[in-house]
Design a protein around this motif. Structure first.
Motif, PDB file in Angstrom:
ATOM      1  N   VAL A  58      37.832  70.411   0.031  1.00  0.00           N
ATOM      2  CA  VAL A  58      38.547  70.158   1.306  1.00  0.00           C
ATOM      3  C   VAL A  58      38.203  71.038   2.444  1.00  0.00           C
ATOM      4  CG1 VAL A  58      40.687  69.573   2.622  1.00  0.00           C
ATOM      5  CG2 VAL A  58      40.582  68.944   0.002  1.00  0.00           C
ATOM      6  N   PHE A  59      37.923  72.325   2.115  1.00  0.00           N
ATOM      7  CA  PHE A  59      37.614  73.206   2.999  1.00  0.00           C
ATOM      8  C   PHE A  59      36.216  72.815   3.781  1.00  0.00           C
ATOM      9  CE2 PHE A  59      36.387  77.427   4.887  1.00  0.00           C
ATOM     10  CZ  PHE A  59      37.416  77.967   5.215  1.00  0.00           C
ATOM     11  N   LEU A  60      35.252  72.373   2.903  1.00  0.00           N
ATOM     12  CA  LEU A  60      33.885  72.089   3.356  1.00  0.00           C
ATOM     13  C   LEU A  60      34.099  71.044   4.064  1.00  0.00           C
ATOM     14  CD1 LEU A  60      32.008  72.521   0.007  1.00  0.00           C
ATOM     15  CD2 LEU A  60      31.353  73.700   2.138  1.00  0.00           C
ATOM     16  N   ALA A  61      34.767  70.068   3.905  1.00  0.00           N
ATOM     17  CA  ALA A  61      34.790  68.725   4.586  1.00  0.00           C
ATOM     18  C   ALA A  61      35.473  69.174   6.219  1.00  0.00           C
ATOM     19  CB  ALA A  61      35.804  67.909   3.955  1.00  0.00           C
ATOM     20  N   GLU A  62      36.369  69.969   6.136  1.00  0.00           N
ATOM     21  CA  GLU A  62      36.909  70.401   7.565  1.00  0.00           C
ATOM     22  C   GLU A  62      35.807  71.197   8.263  1.00  0.00           C
ATOM     23  OE1 GLU A  62      40.547  72.085   8.022  1.00  0.00           O
ATOM     24  OE2 GLU A  62      41.609  70.173   6.728  1.00  0.00           O
ATOM     25  N   VAL A  63      35.134  72.231   7.576  1.00  0.00           N
ATOM     26  CA  VAL A  63      34.089  72.950   8.376  1.00  0.00           C
ATOM     27  C   VAL A  63      33.067  71.794   8.782  1.00  0.00           C
ATOM     28  CG1 VAL A  63      32.147  74.802   8.059  1.00  0.00           C
ATOM     29  CG2 VAL A  63      34.462  74.937   7.101  1.00  0.00           C
ATOM     30  N   SER A 227      47.462  78.187   2.092  1.00  0.00           N
ATOM     31  CA  SER A 227      46.701  79.541   1.974  1.00  0.00           C
ATOM     32  C   SER A 227      45.375  79.603   2.672  1.00  0.00           C
ATOM     33  CB  SER A 227      46.839  80.198   0.602  1.00  0.00           C
ATOM     34  OG  SER A 227      46.305  81.544   0.459  1.00  0.00           O
ATOM     35  N   LEU A 228      44.822  78.367   2.362  1.00  0.00           N
ATOM     36  CA  LEU A 228      43.489  78.326   2.807  1.00  0.00           C
ATOM     37  C   LEU A 228      43.376  77.777   4.457  1.00  0.00           C
ATOM     38  CD1 LEU A 228      41.172  77.433   0.009  1.00  0.00           C
ATOM     39  CD2 LEU A 228      41.084  79.463   1.448  1.00  0.00           C
ATOM     40  N   SER A 229      44.564  77.728   4.928  1.00  0.00           N
ATOM     41  CA  SER A 229      44.906  77.015   6.206  1.00  0.00           C
ATOM     42  C   SER A 229      44.223  75.597   6.523  1.00  0.00           C
ATOM     43  CB  SER A 229      44.133  77.864   7.436  1.00  0.00           C
ATOM     44  OG  SER A 229      44.290  79.064   7.255  1.00  0.00           O
ATOM     45  N   LEU A 230      44.276  74.612   5.217  1.00  0.00           N
ATOM     46  CA  LEU A 230      43.702  73.217   5.396  1.00  0.00           C
ATOM     47  C   LEU A 230      44.767  72.387   5.974  1.00  0.00           C
ATOM     48  CD1 LEU A 230      42.176  73.526   1.912  1.00  0.00           C
ATOM     49  CD2 LEU A 230      41.027  73.789   4.096  1.00  0.00           C
ATOM     50  N   LEU A 394      49.379  67.708   4.033  1.00  0.00           N
ATOM     51  CA  LEU A 394      48.727  66.796   3.069  1.00  0.00           C
ATOM     52  C   LEU A 394      48.208  65.769   3.613  1.00  0.00           C
ATOM     53  CD1 LEU A 394      51.378  67.152   0.175  1.00  0.00           C
ATOM     54  CD2 LEU A 394      49.138  68.454   0.376  1.00  0.00           C
ATOM     55  N   LEU A 395      48.936  65.081   4.598  1.00  0.00           N
ATOM     56  CA  LEU A 395      48.362  63.927   5.333  1.00  0.00           C
ATOM     57  C   LEU A 395      47.176  64.191   6.001  1.00  0.00           C
ATOM     58  CD1 LEU A 395      49.114  61.086   6.115  1.00  0.00           C
ATOM     59  CD2 LEU A 395      50.416  61.813   8.043  1.00  0.00           C
ATOM     60  N   MET A 396      47.088  65.289   6.835  1.00  0.00           N
ATOM     61  CA  MET A 396      45.791  65.765   7.426  1.00  0.00           C
ATOM     62  C   MET A 396      44.708  66.225   6.478  1.00  0.00           C
ATOM     63  SD  MET A 396      45.177  65.372  10.479  1.00  0.00           S
ATOM     64  CE  MET A 396      43.543  65.323  10.497  1.00  0.00           C
ATOM     65  N   ALA A 397      44.987  66.829   5.602  1.00  0.00           N
ATOM     66  CA  ALA A 397      43.800  67.047   4.575  1.00  0.00           C
ATOM     67  C   ALA A 397      43.471  65.771   4.013  1.00  0.00           C
ATOM     68  CB  ALA A 397      44.466  67.918   3.413  1.00  0.00           C
ATOM     69  N   LEU A 398      44.274  64.605   3.591  1.00  0.00           N
ATOM     70  CA  LEU A 398      43.683  63.571   3.245  1.00  0.00           C
ATOM     71  C   LEU A 398      42.820  63.003   4.108  1.00  0.00           C
ATOM     72  CD1 LEU A 398      43.973  61.140   0.864  1.00  0.00           C
ATOM     73  CD2 LEU A 398      45.802  60.461   2.106  1.00  0.00           C
ATOM     74  N   LEU A 399      43.385  62.752   5.673  1.00  0.00           N
ATOM     75  CA  LEU A 399      42.509  62.165   6.596  1.00  0.00           C
ATOM     76  C   LEU A 399      41.184  62.864   6.573  1.00  0.00           C
ATOM     77  CD1 LEU A 399      45.297  61.527   9.170  1.00  0.00           C
ATOM     78  CD2 LEU A 399      44.098  59.879   7.881  1.00  0.00           C
ATOM     79  N   TRP A 439      36.033  61.326  -4.257  1.00  0.00           N
ATOM     80  CA  TRP A 439      37.212  60.818  -5.233  1.00  0.00           C
ATOM     81  C   TRP A 439      38.172  61.703  -5.422  1.00  0.00           C
ATOM     82  CZ3 TRP A 439      37.059  55.897  -5.922  1.00  0.00           C
ATOM     83  CH2 TRP A 439      35.818  55.136  -5.585  1.00  0.00           C
ATOM     84  N   VAL A 440      37.765  62.870  -5.957  1.00  0.00           N
ATOM     85  CA  VAL A 440      38.748  63.931  -6.590  1.00  0.00           C
ATOM     86  C   VAL A 440      39.871  64.437  -5.480  1.00  0.00           C
ATOM     87  CG1 VAL A 440      38.928  66.117  -8.041  1.00  0.00           C
ATOM     88  CG2 VAL A 440      37.153  64.483  -8.464  1.00  0.00           C
ATOM     89  N   ALA A 441      39.348  64.989  -4.410  1.00  0.00           N
ATOM     90  CA  ALA A 441      40.097  65.531  -3.451  1.00  0.00           C
ATOM     91  C   ALA A 441      41.120  64.681  -3.021  1.00  0.00           C
ATOM     92  CB  ALA A 441      39.334  66.114  -2.435  1.00  0.00           C
ATOM     93  N   PRO A 442      40.712  63.386  -2.393  1.00  0.00           N
ATOM     94  CA  PRO A 442      41.707  62.359  -2.082  1.00  0.00           C
ATOM     95  C   PRO A 442      42.946  61.949  -2.874  1.00  0.00           C
ATOM     96  CG  PRO A 442      39.466  61.735  -1.590  1.00  0.00           C
ATOM     97  CD  PRO A 442      39.554  62.758  -2.242  1.00  0.00           C
ATOM     98  N   ILE A 443      42.437  61.677  -4.335  1.00  0.00           N
ATOM     99  CA  ILE A 443      43.192  61.371  -5.374  1.00  0.00           C
ATOM    100  C   ILE A 443      44.340  62.589  -5.632  1.00  0.00           C
ATOM    101  CG2 ILE A 443      43.451  60.723  -7.643  1.00  0.00           C
ATOM    102  CD1 ILE A 443      40.770  58.973  -7.495  1.00  0.00           C
ATOM    103  N   ALA A 444      43.749  63.739  -5.628  1.00  0.00           N
ATOM    104  CA  ALA A 444      44.700  64.671  -6.003  1.00  0.00           C
ATOM    105  C   ALA A 444      45.595  65.025  -4.897  1.00  0.00           C
ATOM    106  CB  ALA A 444      43.668  65.890  -6.001  1.00  0.00           C
ATOM    107  N   VAL A 445      45.172  64.773  -3.558  1.00  0.00           N
ATOM    108  CA  VAL A 445      46.113  64.970  -2.624  1.00  0.00           C
ATOM    109  C   VAL A 445      47.336  63.938  -2.423  1.00  0.00           C
ATOM    110  CG1 VAL A 445      46.512  64.964   0.160  1.00  0.00           C
ATOM    111  CG2 VAL A 445      44.523  66.100  -1.024  1.00  0.00           C
TER     112      VAL A 445
END
Ligand code: PFF
Length: 455
Positions: A58-63, A227-230, A394-399, A439-445
């Motif tokens: 998720v961090f990589l996606a945001e960067v 903690s990771l400011s995601l 969580l919503l924003m991380a998912l988006l 796949w993994v991150a969206p499902i986990a969120v």
């Protein structure tokens, strides 16, 4: 529309600024009590796995979103989706969330300032342990001091942001992060040397496998995101200051590992002291503001000078950690205002100060004069925290992961991750990372989101 943008000056600067955002109250204040409430080492193990497998992608996606769009987090989504109406609106969330968090985060920052000053005047070591831990309630409920401390904390934070990306944020992080690691190591050394501290160390090292429930997993994930400011626009914004030459895998992994390391060090600095003083580890959010002064007062009877010195260092560490994080929260709104309204940095900072300062006063007063003002059974402070940490984040991380995994063309993601195919190691890792993001991150969120509600 945009003016010339500033950039971080190199890999170390990026890691220190991002780690500055990540390492904060989440590590020192939240992580130890989450460990205490959710099974000690079992929680820590789940937390490490969740950070590496889910939070890091998720961090990589945001960067990537930030660096590719090269603009503030609201416009990033709009630009990369070619002004798609949904994503234009989704982008506003990335401004709203950090601004709301800055309001109550700086209230806790203000408490740390007061505790730091009290430690400097040797107040805690002169109190009985019961008085020291009982100090928190009446202090937080009083109408003036916490409000003033909150405004002082926010004022200093905003002043650093007003200095700019390179000479404000980067410079502050370069000095404060190494200082923070030294401080936490000193506190840890003191803490593990206390009589009876071994219990606390054992608590952090011996997993109770019965605690490995879906609930533990959901809390560990939520904590790792926080903690990771995601999910808050902060990493997207900092990502937009990262040069195209940087390897985002190195900078992201560097940040995640420092954050993880710091959380674990904070656990080892706090838990042994908590056990040495005979306090319940699952004491909840009051753990550092109630239990730690208790410890200092108790130990202070035998070694007043040493206890006072450690107590000063401890609260100084909290202030520094909270400030580098709060800086990243404020920077999100500032970069948005500067680029949207062509406003000067100084004026944008003033607006953020007035807005977060004003709303923060309400959060602070919700511990005292406004304690009865409740929405859905929650005080204003709790409402801000709960809405941001359990829903909006969580919503924003998912988006963000859906955007990178499903909206951005694979070619663009590949280009960002491998710097146009020039990074051989990243090239090899790309299919796995892309799979985790898609796949993994969206499902986990989504699973965590529902687990939070059901359990
Ligand atoms: N990561 C920070 C902490 O652990 O305290 C909190 C935080 C900072 C959250 C910045 C979000 C953010 F944008």
């Amino acid at each position: 529309m945009t003016t010339k943008r500033e950039k971080f000056g190199g890999r170390m600067a990026v890691i220190l600024a991002m780690a500055g955002s990540a390492i904060g109250l989440g590590n020192i204040w939240r992580f130890p009590y989450m460990v205490g409430e959710h099974g000690g080492a079992a929680f820590v193990i789940v937390y490490v796995v969740a950070t590496l497998l889910i939070s890091l992608p998720v961090f990589l996606a945001e960067v990537m979103i930030g660096r590719r769009s090269h603009t503030n987090s609201r416009d990033a989504f709009a630009r990369l989706s070619r002004q798609h109406p949904f994503w234009k609106w989704a982008g506003y969330l990335t401004i709203l969330i950090p601004t709301l968090i800055a309001c109550y985060y700086s209230v806790i920052g203000g408490w740390s300032v007061e505790y730091f000053l009290k430690s400097c005047s040797l107040s805690f070591v002169r109190m009985s342990p019961e008085e020291a831990s009982g100090f928190f309630g009446p202090f937080a409920a009083s109408p003036w001091t916490p409000v003033i401390m909150h405004l002082i904390f926010l004022g200093i934070t905003v002043a650093v942001v007003a200095g700019g990306v390179k000479s404000g944020i980067e410079k502050f992080s370069k000095i404060s992060l190494p200082v923070l690691f030294v401080l936490i190591l000193m506190i840890l050394t003191y803490s593990v040397s206390l009589p009876g501290a071994g219990e606390g160390v054992r608590y952090l090292l011996h997993p109770d496998w019965n605690e490995l429930t879906p609930r533990t997993f959901a809390y560990a994930m939520g904590q790792s995101f926080y903690s990771l400011s995601l999910g808050m626009g902060a990493i997207i914004t900092y990502g937009s200051y990262v040069s195209k030459k940087e390897n985002i895998l190195t900078t992201s992994a560097g940040t995640a590992v420092s954050d993880l390391l710091f959380a674990i060090l904070a656990g080892f600095a706090i838990m042994p002291a908590v056990f040495a003083a005979g306090i319940e580890p699952g004491a909840g959010p009051g753990l550092i503001f109630q239990s730690i002064p208790y410890v200092f007062a108790k130990m202070g009877a035998g070694m007043p000078v040493l206890s006072a010195a450690v107590s000063i260092l401890f609260f100084l560490a909290i202030i520094v950690a909270a400030m580098t994080s709060c800086i990243s929260l404020v920077e999100v709104g500032v970069s948005f205002l500067m680029e949207r309204s062509r406003m000067s940095r100084g004026r944008a900072c003033l607006i953020l100060f007035l807005l977060c300062g004003g709303l923060g006063v309400l959060c602070s007063l919700s511990f005292g004069p406004l304690a009865d003002a409740k929405v859905a059974g929650m005080t204003i402070f709790d409402l801000f925290d709960w809405t941001c940490s359990n829903i909006l984040l969580l919503l924003m991380a998912l988006l963000a992961v859906v955007f990178v995994g499903w909206i951005l063309p694979r070619r663009v993601v590949h280009d960002e991750f491998t710097n146009g195919g020039r990074l051989a190691f990243n090239e090899r890792l790309f299919p796995a990372v892309y799979f985790l993001i898609k796949w993994v991150a969206p499902i986990a969120v989504v699973v965590i989101f529902f687990t939070n509600f059901i359990l």
